[in-house]
Write a protein that holds these residues in place. Structure first.
Motif, PDB file in Angstrom:
ATOM      1  N   ASN A   1       0.590  -1.149   0.251  1.00  0.00           N
ATOM      2  CA  ASN A   1       0.018   0.596  -0.063  1.00  0.00           C
ATOM      3  C   ASN A   1       0.984   1.641  -0.204  1.00  0.00           C
ATOM      4  O   ASN A   1       2.332   0.899   0.234  1.00  0.00           O
ATOM      5  CB  ASN A   1      -0.688   0.178   1.348  1.00  0.00           C
ATOM      6  CG  ASN A   1      -2.287  -1.269   1.071  1.00  0.00           C
ATOM      7  OD1 ASN A   1      -2.408  -1.354   0.246  1.00  0.00           O
ATOM      8  ND2 ASN A   1      -2.287  -1.288   2.280  1.00  0.00           N
TER       9      ASN A   1
ATOM     10  N   ARG B   1       8.505   5.746   0.312  1.00  0.00           N
ATOM     11  CA  ARG B   1       7.784   4.111  -1.148  1.00  0.00           C
ATOM     12  C   ARG B   1       8.003   3.165  -0.366  1.00  0.00           C
ATOM     13  O   ARG B   1       9.732   3.329   0.273  1.00  0.00           O
ATOM     14  CB  ARG B   1       7.821   4.184  -2.489  1.00  0.00           C
ATOM     15  CG  ARG B   1       9.305   4.171  -2.827  1.00  0.00           C
ATOM     16  CD  ARG B   1       9.249   4.192  -4.365  1.00  0.00           C
ATOM     17  NE  ARG B   1      10.460   3.681  -5.463  1.00  0.00           N
ATOM     18  CZ  ARG B   1      11.219   3.753  -6.584  1.00  0.00           C
ATOM     19  NH1 ARG B   1       9.827   4.729  -6.955  1.00  0.00           N
ATOM     20  NH2 ARG B   1      12.078   4.247  -6.450  1.00  0.00           N
TER      21      ARG B   1
ATOM     22  N   SER C   1       5.500   0.596  -4.155  1.00  0.00           N
ATOM     23  CA  SER C   1       4.791   0.709  -4.367  1.00  0.00           C
ATOM     24  C   SER C   1       4.804   2.446  -4.722  1.00  0.00           C
ATOM     25  O   SER C   1       5.552   2.936  -5.176  1.00  0.00           O
ATOM     26  CB  SER C   1       4.210   0.910  -2.655  1.00  0.00           C
ATOM     27  OG  SER C   1       4.884   2.256  -1.821  1.00  0.00           O
TER      28      SER C   1
END
Length: 168
Positions: free
Chosen positions: A16, A111, A119
Motif C-alpha cells: 500500500n 515508498r 509501492s
C-alpha cells in the motif's frame, strides 16, 4: 486426456502507498537533521526496504538536480530515518553538506518495497527547517579583564571560533 484438479491461484500485490507522518505537512522550525517518519507498512507480503527522498523544488520529478538527499533500498530505517550523512546521501545543491539548509522549503516522500515491487510514492510533505543558530560567543583572553599597565597597542586575543552545530 489431461485432468486438472484443485488449482489454486494466489495474487500478491504491491505494498500500500505509505504516508509521511513527520515532519507534518507545512511544518516550520524543523530540525536541520530531521527525523522522517512514515506510516506503518501495509501489504500482503513482507516489507523488504524503503526509499526516502528530499527535494528542494516542486514537482518532485521535474529535475533530478532538485533531489538533495536520499536513501534507496534501506533495509534498516524502513519507517523512520534521521536525515544525515550516515543514513543517506546529500546531493546536488547540498553535496558535501551534513544537514539541510535553513529556512528553505523542502518536500519529503517515501515508498515501500516487497518481493513483488515498489509501492507508488507517498504524497509529499512540505517542511521548512529552522534558521541558523548563532555560534558560541567568543571570550576575550588577552589582555586579561581589568588588566593594567598594558602596552599602548596591546596584542588582542579571543577564544577559538566555535560553531557547535556546524551550520555556518
Amino acid at each position: 486426456p489431461v485432468e486438472v484438479d484443485n488449482v489454486q491461484l494466489r495474487y500478491y500485490a504491491l505494498p500500500n502507498i505509505p504516508a509521511v507522518i513527520s515532519p507534518a505537512n507545512n511544518a516550520t522550525g524543523v530540525s536541520r537533521n530531521p527525523t522522517l517518519t512514515s506510516s506503518a507498512y501495509a501489504g500482503s507480503l513482507t516489507h523488504v526496504n524503503s526509499d526516502w527522498e528530499i527535494w528542494d523544488a516542486y514537482p518532485l520529478t521535474a529535475q533530478a538536480s532538485n533531489k538533495i538527499w536520499s536513501k534507496d533500498n534501506d533495509t534498516t530505517n524502513m519507517t523512520s530515518i534521521v536525515v544525515n550523512t550516515a543514513n543517506g546521501t546529500f546531493a546536488n545543491a547540498l553535496s558535501g553538506k551534513d544537514k539541510l539548509g535553513p529556512v528553505i522549503n523542502y518536500w519529503v516522500r517515501v515508498r515501500y518495497q516487497n518481493s513483488v515491487g515498489d509501492s507508488a510514492w507517498s504524497t509529499s510533505n512540505l517542511f521548512t527547517p529552522s534558521v541558523n543558530e548563532v555560534p558560541v560567543t567568543p571570550v576575550n583572553t588577552a589582555p586579561a579583564n581589568n588588566a593594567t599597565n598594558q602596552a599602548l597597542r596591546p596584542q588582542l586575543q579571543s577564544s577559538v571560533y566555535s560553531d557547535t552545530n556546524n551550520d555556518a
